[in-house]
Design a protein around this motif. Structure first.
Motif, PDB file in Angstrom:
ATOM      1  N   ASP A 171      14.063  18.747  -4.371  1.00  0.00           N
ATOM      2  CA  ASP A 171      15.288  18.439  -5.235  1.00  0.00           C
ATOM      3  C   ASP A 171      15.008  16.758  -6.076  1.00  0.00           C
ATOM      4  O   ASP A 171      15.921  16.050  -6.024  1.00  0.00           O
ATOM      5  CB  ASP A 171      16.406  18.369  -4.576  1.00  0.00           C
ATOM      6  N   LEU A 172      13.639  16.486  -6.059  1.00  0.00           N
ATOM      7  CA  LEU A 172      13.372  15.262  -6.531  1.00  0.00           C
ATOM      8  C   LEU A 172      13.966  14.818  -7.894  1.00  0.00           C
ATOM      9  O   LEU A 172      14.415  13.656  -8.099  1.00  0.00           O
ATOM     10  CB  LEU A 172      11.963  15.139  -6.532  1.00  0.00           C
ATOM     11  N   LEU A 173      14.209  15.895  -8.705  1.00  0.00           N
ATOM     12  CA  LEU A 173      14.621  15.676 -10.111  1.00  0.00           C
ATOM     13  C   LEU A 173      16.229  16.034 -10.355  1.00  0.00           C
ATOM     14  O   LEU A 173      16.641  15.709 -11.506  1.00  0.00           O
ATOM     15  CB  LEU A 173      13.739  16.564 -11.193  1.00  0.00           C
ATOM     16  N   GLU A 174      16.669  16.270  -9.336  1.00  0.00           N
ATOM     17  CA  GLU A 174      18.256  16.381  -9.338  1.00  0.00           C
ATOM     18  C   GLU A 174      18.782  15.066  -9.433  1.00  0.00           C
ATOM     19  O   GLU A 174      18.815  14.170  -8.621  1.00  0.00           O
ATOM     20  CB  GLU A 174      18.806  17.216  -8.271  1.00  0.00           C
ATOM     21  N   GLU A 175      19.939  15.022 -10.133  1.00  0.00           N
ATOM     22  CA  GLU A 175      20.424  13.566 -10.565  1.00  0.00           C
ATOM     23  C   GLU A 175      21.125  12.639  -9.379  1.00  0.00           C
ATOM     24  O   GLU A 175      20.739  11.695  -9.349  1.00  0.00           O
ATOM     25  CB  GLU A 175      21.430  13.535 -11.832  1.00  0.00           C
ATOM     26  N   ASP A 176      21.819  13.550  -8.663  1.00  0.00           N
ATOM     27  CA  ASP A 176      22.645  13.108  -7.490  1.00  0.00           C
ATOM     28  C   ASP A 176      21.964  13.124  -6.109  1.00  0.00           C
ATOM     29  O   ASP A 176      22.748  12.892  -5.260  1.00  0.00           O
ATOM     30  CB  ASP A 176      24.052  13.438  -7.572  1.00  0.00           C
ATOM     31  N   SER A 177      20.803  13.665  -6.098  1.00  0.00           N
ATOM     32  CA  SER A 177      20.283  14.123  -4.851  1.00  0.00           C
ATOM     33  C   SER A 177      19.641  12.467  -4.124  1.00  0.00           C
ATOM     34  O   SER A 177      19.561  11.624  -4.605  1.00  0.00           O
ATOM     35  CB  SER A 177      19.001  14.819  -5.028  1.00  0.00           C
ATOM     36  N   TYR A 178      19.678  12.589  -2.876  1.00  0.00           N
ATOM     37  CA  TYR A 178      19.229  11.620  -2.059  1.00  0.00           C
ATOM     38  C   TYR A 178      17.937  11.328  -2.363  1.00  0.00           C
ATOM     39  O   TYR A 178      17.735  10.029  -2.460  1.00  0.00           O
ATOM     40  CB  TYR A 178      19.406  12.110  -0.534  1.00  0.00           C
ATOM     41  N   ASP A 179      16.905  12.192  -2.426  1.00  0.00           N
ATOM     42  CA  ASP A 179      15.772  12.048  -2.738  1.00  0.00           C
ATOM     43  C   ASP A 179      15.266  11.262  -4.117  1.00  0.00           C
ATOM     44  O   ASP A 179      14.368  10.473  -4.232  1.00  0.00           O
ATOM     45  CB  ASP A 179      14.810  13.197  -2.712  1.00  0.00           C
TER      46      ASP A 179
END
Length: 306
Positions: A171-179
């Motif tokens: 989930d690296l490219l998800e805006e609100d993700s921790y990563d």
């Protein structure tokens, strides 16, 4: 009030249990030949003025025996007294060699210290400090080169590990993700002054790619790989410098150990030792020649030693 553990320690110091046969059997001292040789010289401080024929650890014992043999062939002693005097002469020469080595070590240490300062200078860094009015100030401080290299190598190794971890995040490219938040923080870190220009440039390129509306995962991973490549190259360079500096510091430590074997508290120590060596050498030669004259019944004549 001392803790129970501390009370037990203090009590064990005041009341000593007598040694049993089992305790004595455990304390048998060194068993190897080298260990026995070291323990036999436990009281030796520097050895410059040592008068006993055995050489110290690290010295050429075979060379000393050759010297004794050469002096015996040249001076032609007869009997145990004259042979012992020849050995004393050889010991004077050995002590002279030690003194020269100490002087050379002192000189080499000074020269190598200057080389280290010129080739591996201290690093000027900025550190934050709290001012009297509560504001944060940045002051320039110097840091030893070895400590600086250790820190930057640790940062580079961490950078490489982070890039590999980010490449494997789903989930690296998800805006609100921790990563994604972690990646943004790492990019700001890589763009900072703690890293070299090469890493800063590829980190800026990665930041630009991430700011697109729909960045391609392949493009992000490629930029992460570029950061890893730059970090690996810098890591090799700094590790090579660290290795070279470690060799210089090891040589300095070895020279310093040789210097410390001489008592530096006494004034004009080297001159004092030199005078005593010269006196002992002259006395040994005089004693040998006197014994040889008495043995040969040769009238007393002035003997000059070159």
């Amino acid at each position: 009030m001392p803790s129970p553990a501390q009370s037990r320690i203090n009590g064990s110091k005041s009341i000593k249990r007598p040694l049993t046969a089992e305790d004595k059997a455990k304390s048998t001292g060194p068993k190897t030949t080298s260990g026995k040789a070291r323990s036999s010289r436990n009281a030796t401080k520097h050895g410059v003025m040592a008068k006993t024929p055995p050489v110290m650890l690290g010295e050429d014992s075979l060379g000393f025996k050759r010297l004794v043999k050469q002096l015996a062939e040249h001076l032609n002693p007869s009997g145990p007294t004259e042979n012992l005097t020849v050995q004393q002469i050889a010991m004077c020469h050995l002590r002279q060699q030690r003194l020269w080595q100490f002087g050379a070590a002192d000189h080499d240490h000074d020269c190598l210290t200057r080389v280290r300062k010129a080739k591996y200078p201290d690093v000027l860094i900025k550190k934050s400090a709290l001012g009297d009015d509560g504001t944060t100030l940045f002051v320039d401080v110097t840091e030893d080169r070895a400590e600086y290299l250790a820190k930057i190598i640790e940062r580079l190794e961490g950078c490489i590990e982070e890039c590999t971890a980010f490449q494997n995040c789903d989930d690296l490219l998800e805006e609100d993700s921790y990563d994604r938040e972690e990646l943004d923080g790492s990019i700001r870190w890589w763009m900072g002054k703690e890293f070299t220009t090469a890493i800063q440039n590829v980190a800026i390129d990665l930041k630009i790619v991430l700011e697109r509306e729909q960045p391609a995962r392949a493009s992000v991973n490629a930029r992460l790989e570029s950061v890893k490549t730059a970090a690996k190259q810098e890591l090799m360079r700094f590790k090579a410098e660290q290795s070279e500096l470690a060799k210089v510091d090891a040589a300095l430590n070895e020279l310093q150990a040789q210097i410390q074997r001489v008592d530096e508290q006494r004034e004009n120590l080297m001159d004092t030792y030199q005078s005593r060596i010269n006196r002992d050498l002259d006395n040994a030669y005089d004693r040998l020649f006197r014994l040889q004259r008495e043995r040969s019944a040769i009238p007393t004549t002035a003997v000059t030693v070159l």
